[in-house]
Motif scaffolding. Structure first.
Motif, PDB file in Angstrom:
ATOM      1  N   ILE A 276      -6.427  -4.618   6.028  1.00 55.44           N
ATOM      2  CA  ILE A 276      -5.330  -4.698   4.845  1.00 55.44           C
ATOM      3  C   ILE A 276      -4.367  -5.782   4.984  1.00 55.44           C
ATOM      4  N   TRP A 279      -4.973 -10.030   4.916  1.00 56.72           N
ATOM      5  CA  TRP A 279      -4.769 -10.335   3.793  1.00 56.72           C
ATOM      6  C   TRP A 279      -4.218 -11.876   3.663  1.00 56.72           C
ATOM      7  N   SER A 296      -1.112  -6.797  -0.180  1.00 55.91           N
ATOM      8  CA  SER A 296      -1.606  -6.165   1.108  1.00 55.91           C
ATOM      9  C   SER A 296      -0.984  -4.512   0.805  1.00 55.91           C
ATOM     10  N   LEU A 300      -2.500  -0.374   0.482  1.00 59.76           N
ATOM     11  CA  LEU A 300      -2.200  -0.239   1.705  1.00 59.76           C
ATOM     12  C   LEU A 300      -1.649   1.530   0.273  1.00 59.76           C
ATOM     13  N   ARG A 369      -9.221  -6.304  -2.036  1.00 68.10           N
ATOM     14  CA  ARG A 369      -9.590  -5.038  -2.616  1.00 68.10           C
ATOM     15  C   ARG A 369     -11.033  -5.940  -1.286  1.00 68.10           C
ATOM     16  N   ILE A 372     -11.273  -6.477   1.933  1.00 62.91           N
ATOM     17  CA  ILE A 372     -11.132  -5.930   2.446  1.00 62.91           C
ATOM     18  C   ILE A 372     -12.157  -5.083   3.053  1.00 62.91           C
TER      19      ILE A 372
END
Length: 923
Positions: A276, A279, A296, A300, A369, A372
């Motif tokens: 995260i 990014w 980000s 989270l 997303r 990640i």
């Protein structure tokens, strides 16, 4: 000398606040002291121009130096600090003893953490709090206090199923499995200074601003979050817990519950948090960095909500009793609702960009997303690749290369298994070198491997042996729904223990035969201790896992040593008639046969080893096929490698005789397949019956028993014709853990190994014949013909058995639960797949037998130049049938004319026919 910024107001001075806590506290939580520690670190690690923080490895030691200097100053100027013994001792204990001791305590589990990664402000405060809670007297503080502080500090286990034993007792997790999560946020103290601070702070603010109804769906209340931390253990993508939904992101600490029954500490996986955080680094200046940081933080916050939704706020939450089938759609729904709500709060330009992105990627905040997910998927792929290559290199004895590859994977399991395997292989090589001075080296390597094995279990890098029995080799993923999966670590553990025991037995045996009594005693004690330790876990009582009995292996080693000592005592005189017959009659297990065969092969006594292997093969019936069949195949392959090296007539006759005896003594295994083929006879429409003479040209494609006939152009007729549509479950087949389908699967697996072994012999014969190293022998040719006819009959039985098994039970029987039906279908499909694989291996072996016969009969010969492609064979007889065996024979001798003839015929024969095999699971 290093200094830290000082405030003019002493009440806000972080140095004074922290030293006051260290000098006067008894270990109670103090948010002001934690906040002061964070401010001290911030003084040594100021943010960069863009706000990022670079964590330094030496910051903790610099903070310790400043604390000592300030304590000396306060002792001289402040009466409250005249007695500074507690603070001075605690600073010494924490920075100079506890932090290094903690790293040493978790040396296997946290080896991947670089210097300074653990020694962050809030972790140091947790360590100081543990020391203070342990208490003095400070004048005599020593190693015992450090050990107690480490025990107090290690308060997190995570998702770790605990086996329940037959006596109702829970097996306890091992001390080295517990760690202290690295705190990133503590209620009252705020966010810890460091590279994650800005991200964590914004994510918590987002959750505090979120609508109550969204938070209620996740059963998340920001006020209950006492601590947000990261798990310092490396995420193991190959661990079965990785299959637990949302485990890759985080979970509430199930062991930290307040008096109201609520979880208070949320633990996030470090790899996810780093993904995260990375990014914003993936973009240039075309997108404002502030927008990327906001995305980000949003993700989270979403990760925290997903982690909370799996269990709810405590053990009594509604989510705690829901199965995964109900939980996962619920979590996905509120997660997307949360992201859509958050997008409405963004500035117009940022929202427009994200809406366009969401339309393209079909999910809100899809860019970060997907980033990640891709990052985590690449890490998993890298772990799979590195672990696999490290395992291969370790088995090859390339310990340094294996260590280097395993070191690329943060997970402790990869390093531990690679190191164990490397040391066992080094010991095996030392034993095989047959030099007396190598035996102590081998035993030392095995001792290191045993130490690594125990350390791996104690830190959780290897599975807890009690879980094999208590959880039946499974790994629970979610207790309310009972979801679980087979634990692959069980096979790794049993394999490592087995190799360790066998290596120790080999050293023991060699030392006894070479009359090194001292070394033999050491090795014998090591085997006995390890066998006794392993057998306490009773893994042999669990079905579906490899069977390993320490006492069986210990007794086997004793029997082998006794027999070999008796045999060596008669040398150089020949052995008495019936020596081996009498010897094997006293063998208690298949392991004794394997160990004795290995010893005989090392001494190049092929005749004695052949007799032993043949006798062993005669014992392979029922459950023994699964238990000792693989060991027999391994020993037989070793014998063949040695036997095929002798190209003399006597050597070739020995190999031929060995295969004939194996065929005769494994007939019972083939009968299992034949019985399965006739349990319900498949009646195939328009299926021609071919009866090929022994001198047939080849295994011709037109005359093949097609594997596809297991599925096509077939009607199924009950052989009993009693009107009852029965299945394989009614056929009384021997062995196979009491289940007939499993018996067929095990028989097919074993016969596949035997057939592959025969193919190895035939292929070697083809190469030798093509090179002119051997001449045909009449007895050998007769055996080749007999084997080909036997394999043709066996292949037909395999195909029919596969069709019979695959066609049954397409619908569950009345009263059968879906779980039972799925298990039944899985067993049938697995057995059918094994039979089809065995049939394919048999067909390839038949082709090579035909190639060997063509070479023996002189039906092919080398071509000096490219030849024409006539429609007749060399004998002048018209023959348009394709023959794969003759094609292979022509390839062996480079007969270009025959190669072209047969290739053209095969192509014509296959034109318009399906040649792709589709596994049962894909239908």
């Amino acid at each position: 000398m290093p200094t830290a910024p000082r405030s003019a107001d002493s009440s806000s001075d972080p140095l004074a606040a922290l030293l006051g806590y260290l000098n006067f506290s008894s270990g109670a939580a103090d948010a002001a002291a934690w906040r002061a520690a964070s401010e001290l670190f911030a003084g040594f690690e100021p943010p960069e121009a863009d706000g990022t923080v670079v964590e330094r490895a030496d910051t903790a030691s610099r903070v310790a130096t400043v604390l000592r200097q300030e304590l000396d100053r306060l002792t001289q100027n402040d009466s409250a600090f005249r007695d500074n013994r507690q603070a001075a001792t605690v600073i010494e204990l924490v920075f100079e003893q506890l932090l290094p001791a903690y790293r040493q305590f978790h040396g296997d589990l946290l080896e991947h953490q670089p210097p300074g990664a653990l020694e962050r402000p809030f972790f140091i405060m947790a360590a100081a709090q543990a020391v203070l809670a342990t208490g003095g007297p400070w004048e005599n503080a020593g190693p015992q206090l450090i050990d107690q502080a480490i025990t107090r500090l290690n308060d997190y286990l995570g998702w770790r199923p605990v086996a329940v034993l037959e006596n109702g007792q829970l097996s306890e997790p091992y001390p080295h499995e517990r760690v202290r999560p690295l705190p990133l946020f503590v209620a009252g103290a705020g966010t810890a200074h460091g590279r994650f601070a800005r991200l964590v702070d914004r994510a918590i603010n987002i959750l505090q601003e979120a609508p109550a109804d969204l938070l209620r769906q996740a059963d998340f209340e920001p006020g209950l979050l006492n601590e947000l931390a990261i798990d310092p253990r490396a995420f193991d993508f190959l661990h079965p817990a990785a299959s637990r939904p949302n485990y890759l992101f985080g979970l509430w600490d199930p062991s930290l519950i307040d008096d109201d029954g609520c979880y208070r500490r949320l633990v996030i996986q470090q790899s996810t948090l780093e993904g995260i955080l990375s990014w914003p680094e993936m973009h240039g200046a075309e997108i404002p960095s502030a927008e990327l940081r906001e995305e980000s933080a949003a993700v989270l916050a979403g990760v925290m909500l997903m982690a909370s939704g799996l269990s709810g706020r405590g053990p009594g939450a509604p989510q705690a009793g829901m199965p995964l089938a109900e939980l996962l759609p619920r979590i996905a729904t509120y997660r997307d609702s949360f992201y859509r709500w958050l997008m409405t709060r963004l500035p117009a330009a940022h929202r427009a960009r994200l809406e366009t992105e969401a339309a393209t990627l079909r999910q809100p905040f899809g860019g970060v997303r997907r980033h990640i997910n891709v990052l985590l998927a690449s890490r998993r792929a890298r772990q799979v690749e590195s672990v696999t290559l490290a395992s291969v290199l370790a088995r090859l004895g390339r310990s340094e290369a294996a260590e280097r590859l395993a070191g690329l994977v943060p997970a402790a399991s990869a390093r531990t298994l690679a190191r164990i395997t490397s040391r066992i292989v080094a010991a095996q090589r030392a034993v095989r070198r047959e030099q007396t001075d190598e035996l102590p080296v081998a035993l030392a390597s095995l001792d290191e491997a045993r130490d690594l094995l125990l350390r791996g279990i104690n830190c959780g890098a290897l599975v807890d042996p009690w879980n094999v029995l208590g959880l039946a080799g499974q790994f629970p993923l979610h207790e309310p729904g009972g979801e679980s999966l087979p634990d692959p670590r069980v096979d790794d553990l049993i394999g490592s223990v087995s190799n360790l025991l066998e290596g120790s037995c080999a050293v023991w045996q060699r030392a006894r035969l070479e009359s090194d009594q001292q070394l033999a005693d050491r090795a014998g004690v090591a085997v006995e201790e390890l066998a006794t330790w392993w057998d306490q876990f009773a893994t042999t009582t669990v079905s579906g896992v490899p069977q390993l009995s320490g006492q069986e292996l210990l007794q086997s080693a004793r029997e082998v040593i006794a027999v070999l000592e008796e045999r060596r005592a008669t040398a150089p005189a020949p052995l008495a008639p019936g020596f081996w017959r009498d010897a094997v009659a006293g063998f208690s297990s298949a392991r004794t046969h394997a160990a004795a065969a290995e010893a005989l092969l090392r001494e190049r006594d092929l005749d004695a080893a052949m007799g032993l292997l043949v006798h062993w093969a005669s014992l392979l019936e029922g459950d023994e096929i699964d238990h000792s069949g693989p060991s027999w195949l391994l020993a037989a392959h070793r014998w063949l490698r040695a036997g095929l090296a002798d190209l003399s007539e006597a050597g070739r006759n020995r190999v031929r005789r060995f295969l004939e005896l194996i065929e005769a003594n494994t007939a019972g295994v083939a009968e299992v397949i034949e019985l399965a083929a006739t349990g319900q006879e498949p009646v195939v429409r328009n299926e021609p019956e071919f009866s090929l003479p022994d001198d047939a040209d080849d295994d011709q494609l037109a005359a093949d028993e097609s594997v596809a006939s297991a599925y096509e152009s077939m009607v199924w007729q009950d052989s009993a014709d009693d009107g009852t549509d029965g299945g394989m479950m009614d056929v009384d087949l021997p062995g196979g853990d009491g289940h007939p389908v499993v018996a067929v699967e095990e028989a097919a697996d074993f016969l596949t190994g035997v057939i592959v072994m025969l193919r190895q012999v035939v292929t070697t014969g083809c190469l030798d014949a093509a090179a002119g190293r051997i001449e045909p022998l009449p007895a050998e040719t007769e055996s080749l013909i007999a084997w080909r006819q036997t394999l043709r009959r066996l292949r037909k039985a395999m195909v029919r058995a596969a069709g019979h098994i695959a066609s049954r039970d397409q619908q569950p029987a009345p009263g059968m639960s879906p779980t039972e039906f799925d298990r039944l279908r899985w067993q049938r499909d697995a057995a059918a797949e094994r039979l089809i694989e065995a049939a394919l291996q048999t067909g390839e072996t038949i082709w090579l037998l035909s190639a060997r016969l063509a070479l023996a009969r002189g039906q092919v010969r080398p071509s000096p130049r490219p030849a024409d492609r006539p429609n007749k064979t060399r004998g002048g007889r018209p023959d348009s049938r394709p023959a794969v065996g003759r094609l292979l024979a022509a390839i062996f001798v480079d007969d270009q004319r025959t190669i072209h003839e047969q290739l053209d015929r095969i192509k014509r024969h296959l034109r318009g026919k399906p040649v792709l095999y589709v596994p049962l699971q894909c239908e």
